[in-house]
Design a protein around this motif. Structure first.
Motif, PDB file in Angstrom:
ATOM      1  N   LEU A   1      23.337 -32.274 -14.579  1.00 27.33           N
ATOM      2  CA  LEU A   1      22.556 -31.391 -13.708  1.00 27.33           C
ATOM      3  C   LEU A   1      22.839 -31.656 -12.234  1.00 27.33           C
ATOM      4  CD1 LEU A   1      19.089 -31.236 -15.484  1.00 27.33           C
ATOM      5  CD2 LEU A   1      20.849 -29.477 -15.403  1.00 27.33           C
ATOM      6  N   SER A   2      22.958 -32.940 -11.886  1.00 25.99           N
ATOM      7  CA  SER A   2      23.167 -33.214 -10.465  1.00 25.99           C
ATOM      8  C   SER A   2      24.546 -32.740 -10.019  1.00 25.99           C
ATOM      9  CB  SER A   2      22.966 -34.695 -10.146  1.00 25.99           C
ATOM     10  OG  SER A   2      23.762 -35.474 -10.987  1.00 25.99           O
ATOM     11  N   SER A   3      25.508 -32.684 -10.951  1.00 27.05           N
ATOM     12  CA  SER A   3      26.855 -32.256 -10.560  1.00 27.05           C
ATOM     13  C   SER A   3      26.852 -30.816 -10.041  1.00 27.05           C
ATOM     14  CB  SER A   3      27.811 -32.385 -11.737  1.00 27.05           C
ATOM     15  OG  SER A   3      27.546 -31.392 -12.701  1.00 27.05           O
TER      16      SER A   3
ATOM     17  N   MET B   1      36.758 -24.100  -5.252  1.00 31.25           N
ATOM     18  CA  MET B   1      36.415 -25.413  -4.707  1.00 31.25           C
ATOM     19  C   MET B   1      35.108 -25.916  -5.311  1.00 31.25           C
ATOM     20  SD  MET B   1      36.399 -26.446  -0.713  1.00 31.25           S
ATOM     21  CE  MET B   1      35.459 -27.854  -0.126  1.00 31.25           C
ATOM     22  N   ILE B   2      34.146 -25.004  -5.470  1.00 30.31           N
ATOM     23  CA  ILE B   2      32.862 -25.391  -6.077  1.00 30.31           C
ATOM     24  C   ILE B   2      33.072 -25.845  -7.525  1.00 30.31           C
ATOM     25  CG2 ILE B   2      30.636 -24.496  -6.893  1.00 30.31           C
ATOM     26  CD1 ILE B   2      30.520 -22.745  -4.396  1.00 30.31           C
ATOM     27  N   LEU B   3      33.828 -25.062  -8.276  1.00 33.25           N
ATOM     28  CA  LEU B   3      34.051 -25.399  -9.684  1.00 33.25           C
ATOM     29  C   LEU B   3      34.763 -26.737  -9.838  1.00 33.25           C
ATOM     30  CD1 LEU B   3      35.073 -22.152 -11.605  1.00 33.25           C
ATOM     31  CD2 LEU B   3      32.960 -23.484 -11.711  1.00 33.25           C
ATOM     32  N   ILE B   4      35.835 -26.926  -9.067  1.00 30.80           N
ATOM     33  CA  ILE B   4      36.574 -28.195  -9.157  1.00 30.80           C
ATOM     34  C   ILE B   4      35.662 -29.358  -8.756  1.00 30.80           C
ATOM     35  CG2 ILE B   4      38.552 -29.516  -8.303  1.00 30.80           C
ATOM     36  CD1 ILE B   4      40.068 -26.913  -7.955  1.00 30.80           C
ATOM     37  N   SER B   5      34.857 -29.160  -7.700  1.00 30.24           N
ATOM     38  CA  SER B   5      33.932 -30.221  -7.277  1.00 30.24           C
ATOM     39  C   SER B   5      33.006 -30.610  -8.421  1.00 30.24           C
ATOM     40  CB  SER B   5      33.055 -29.754  -6.107  1.00 30.24           C
ATOM     41  OG  SER B   5      33.828 -29.400  -5.011  1.00 30.24           O
ATOM     42  N   ILE B   6      32.437 -29.605  -9.074  1.00 25.43           N
ATOM     43  CA  ILE B   6      31.480 -29.884 -10.150  1.00 25.43           C
ATOM     44  C   ILE B   6      32.152 -30.696 -11.263  1.00 25.43           C
ATOM     45  CG2 ILE B   6      30.093 -28.828 -11.983  1.00 25.43           C
ATOM     46  CD1 ILE B   6      29.456 -26.557 -10.017  1.00 25.43           C
ATOM     47  N   ILE B   7      33.361 -30.270 -11.640  1.00 27.87           N
ATOM     48  CA  ILE B   7      34.077 -30.981 -12.707  1.00 27.87           C
ATOM     49  C   ILE B   7      34.388 -32.420 -12.286  1.00 27.87           C
ATOM     50  CG2 ILE B   7      36.238 -31.058 -14.033  1.00 27.87           C
ATOM     51  CD1 ILE B   7      36.157 -27.935 -13.877  1.00 27.87           C
ATOM     52  N   LEU B   8      34.842 -32.583 -11.054  1.00 32.01           N
ATOM     53  CA  LEU B   8      35.170 -33.934 -10.568  1.00 32.01           C
ATOM     54  C   LEU B   8      33.935 -34.822 -10.545  1.00 32.01           C
ATOM     55  CD1 LEU B   8      37.638 -33.190  -7.614  1.00 32.01           C
ATOM     56  CD2 LEU B   8      38.159 -34.342  -9.781  1.00 32.01           C
TER      57      LEU B   8
ATOM     58  N   GLN C   1      31.396 -34.654 -12.430  1.00 28.81           N
ATOM     59  CA  GLN C   1      31.091 -35.052 -13.814  1.00 28.81           C
ATOM     60  C   GLN C   1      32.023 -36.162 -14.279  1.00 28.81           C
ATOM     61  OE1 GLN C   1      31.096 -31.363 -15.955  1.00 28.81           O
ATOM     62  NE2 GLN C   1      29.142 -30.722 -15.097  1.00 28.81           N
ATOM     63  N   ILE C   2      33.296 -36.012 -13.954  1.00 30.20           N
ATOM     64  CA  ILE C   2      34.254 -37.048 -14.365  1.00 30.20           C
ATOM     65  C   ILE C   2      33.886 -38.398 -13.728  1.00 30.20           C
ATOM     66  CG2 ILE C   2      36.661 -37.822 -14.186  1.00 30.20           C
ATOM     67  CD1 ILE C   2      37.479 -34.869 -14.342  1.00 30.20           C
ATOM     68  N   PHE C   3      33.644 -38.381 -12.406  1.00 27.52           N
ATOM     69  CA  PHE C   3      33.326 -39.636 -11.714  1.00 27.52           C
ATOM     70  C   PHE C   3      32.036 -40.237 -12.246  1.00 27.52           C
ATOM     71  CE2 PHE C   3      35.651 -37.697  -7.881  1.00 27.52           C
ATOM     72  CZ  PHE C   3      36.872 -38.112  -8.396  1.00 27.52           C
TER      73      PHE C   3
ATOM     74  N   ALA D   1      34.452 -42.440  -7.613  1.00 25.01           N
ATOM     75  CA  ALA D   1      34.734 -41.327  -6.700  1.00 25.01           C
ATOM     76  C   ALA D   1      35.733 -41.742  -5.629  1.00 25.01           C
ATOM     77  CB  ALA D   1      33.439 -40.825  -6.064  1.00 25.01           C
ATOM     78  N   GLY D   2      35.551 -42.958  -5.111  1.00 26.15           N
ATOM     79  CA  GLY D   2      36.469 -43.457  -4.083  1.00 26.15           C
ATOM     80  C   GLY D   2      37.884 -43.592  -4.614  1.00 26.15           C
TER      81      GLY D   2
END
Ligand code: ATP
Ligand code: MG
Lengths: 244, 276
Positions: free
Chosen positions: B23-25, B222-229, B231-233, B256-257
């Motif tokens: 949810l936070s992603s 950009m929003i979609l990729i951010s959300i996926i990233l 979640q991965i992190f 993330a870093g």
């Protein structure tokens, strides 16, 4: 007929000193007004007053009979400096689409009719082939054409250009002026340029801005001379009149 | 497989942590994208730290800390927005002041709170394993709210971020849109500071979206990729922290870093391999 743009005794200061003082200017329908003046003379400031980005300290500015800022939907504008972020993720096509934006632009999708208008405007400045490229990755001249297309896409009544040819190559420069000449049939045009010789055959009025303003009509300066020599003749004459 | 399944159902806190991560992603990916393209990460940091003042006062008064945080974040967003738009002043100094004053207020009120036993510092790193069900509902509401705002105002947000002057010329209410954007970001920060901590929120707002920008040519990508990233992190960090028994918030930030560093290599690799 009422002037399209009317400035009456306008003075403006950013801080404590007047940048523009006691400006009176009438621009009529279908005028092609050239604006010249030294760096820091207040040309860009004058344009910003006309579009209501800044408000005058004294006097009043009217565009299409309403106070400045109220008729902005009928103005197309090409700024002097492209200050947008090179890394901003936006396609050239979407930058041009911005020229159709308004306060009720809701939802992400484009209207069908907007598609046609944007394609047409991009075609007009010959950049349809780069429509899908990222804006920030285009060359300076391509970006400039894109911004010109953005200004044209809404088919504005007034077109305001602040040194639009500063970063385009000279063949394109001629193209752009020819294009403006054509547009001038149904648009009022305000053009800031340092290249007075070059624009003198296109414009019908010239305003010299250096804190104060002096406007000269076609009758005062012969613009019709075609030879290159003549441009230079006009140039020095205008320079003289503006105390450049 | 069966074991794994019962593992998840038995440990409801893990379930909550996973749902919280997902949810936070969404809120983070949306707000983060605008934080990055509008270049207001410092401002977002200011708002995040000012919230601590609200939390401290709320504890002192014995009310739900959420209300304190909300009040402080919205007041700071309005304050910064007005200073920037009305006074045309550089907002940097004000942000620094809000940042420091907010945290100081928080610490002083926490100190004054009788029988004080809440560690305000726990808000710095949070603990995704301690996310309450209440927080989860709050995140869901936030996600729905933010998604709706962004879908409706998608174009106007982009225009104001890309070129304020032209947006104004087109009759867009630049000040209102900008302040709405700040409020959206503030809400994201408030809800997520409660669950995942202040440092993590700022890291998740900026790092994944900065990576996403390298590979996007539109805002929605950009929003979609951010959300996926994100979640991965989150899951990489979470798995790491769970198996090593290290703090979850710090692990997620490390992930993330690392991802941010890695993205530079991937970008130059891609470039070298697509040159014709
Ligand atoms: N935002 C601002 N704040 C304070 N002063 C300003 C600002 N913008 C311009 N000025 C000042 O106003 C004066 C006029 O600036 P303006 O940009 O209108 O000049 P210009 O005629 O367009 O010059 P150029 O040919 O270099 O484009 C300059 O002295 C400049 O320093
Ligand atoms: Mg200028």
């Amino acid at each position: 007929m009422n002037p399209v743009i009317k400035l009456e005794n306008v003075s403006f200061a950013y801080n404590t000193n007047y940048i523009l003082e006691n400006i009176n200017l009438n621009v009529e329908q279908n005028d092609f007004l050239g604006i010249i003046g030294p760096n820091g003379g207040g040309k860009t400031t004058l344009l910003k007053l006309i579009m209501g980005f800044i408000k005058p300290d004294k006097g009043k500015v009217e565009v299409f009979g309403k106070s400045s800022g109220k008729s902005n939907s009928r103005i197309g504008y090409v700024p002097q400096f492209n200050q947008t972020d090179k890394q901003f993720p936006i396609k050239a096509f979407d930058v041009v689409t911005m020229g159709l934006g308004h306060s009720k632009s809701f939802l992400p999708w484009n209207k069908k009719s907007d598609f046609g208008k944007v394609t047409e405007a991009m075609d007009f400045v010959s950049i349809t082939d780069i429509a899908d490229n990222t804006f920030g990755e285009l060359s300076g001249g391509q970006q400039q054409r894109c911004l010109i297309a953005r200004a044209l896409v809404s088919n504005p009544g007034i077109l305001i250009l602040d040194e639009p040819t500063a970063s385009v190559d000279s063949t394109v420069e001629v193209d752009i002026y020819k294009l403006l000449k054509k547009l001038n049939n149904d648009m009022t045009i305000l053009l800031v340029s340092h290249d007075v010789g070059f624009i003198s055959s296109y414009i019908n009025k010239i305003a010299c801005v250096n804190k104060e303003i002096s406007v000269h009509g076609r009758d005062e300066i012969s613009f019709d001379k075609i030879s290159h020599e003549a441009y230079h003749g006009d140039f020095s004459m205008i320079q003289h009149k503006c105390n450049l | 497989m069966k074991e794994l399944f019962s593992f998840f159902t038995d440990y409801s806190f893990i379930q909550n942590a996973i749902i919280a991560g997902l949810l936070s992603s969404i809120a983070c990916g949306i707000s983060g994208t605008f934080v990055v393209v509008k270049k207001i990460s410092y401002l977002s940091g200011g708002i995040a730290h000012a919230i601590v003042g609200g939390l401290g006062i709320a504890y002192f008064l014995g009310i739900n800390p959420l209300y304190g945080a909300l009040a402080f974040s919205i007041v700071s967003a309005l304050l910064i927005g007005t200073v920037k738009l009305k006074l045309k002043q550089n907002e940097d100094t004000l942000i620094s002041a809000l940042w420091a004053v907010g945290m100081s207020i928080g610490l002083i009120f926490a100190y004054l709170t009788p029988g004080y036993n809440v560690n305000l510092l726990s808000y710095l790193f949070g603990n995704i394993l301690l996310v309450s069900s209440e927080s989860i509902y709050l995140m869901l509401v936030l996600d729905i709210f933010i998604s709706a705002i962004v879908i409706i105002l998608y174009k106007q947000f982009i225009y104001v971020c890309f070129d304020e002057e032209y947006a104004y010329l087109r009759g867009i209410k630049v000040e209102l849109i900008y302040i709405l954007l700040l409020i959206m970001i503030s809400l994201t920060i408030v809800v997520l500071v409660q669950s995942v901590g202040l440092v993590l929120v700022i890291a998740l707002l900026t790092l994944p979206s900065s990576i996403a920008r390298m590979f996007s040519n539109t805002i929605w990508k950009m929003i979609l990729i951010s959300i996926i990233l994100i979640q991965i992190f989150t899951f990489a960090g979470f798995a790491f922290s769970f198996s090593t028994n290290l703090p979850s918030g710090a692990s997620i930030i490390l992930a993330a870093g690392l991802g941010y560093l890695l993205s530079f290599f991937i970008q130059s690799f891609l470039r070298r391999n697509t040159i014709k």
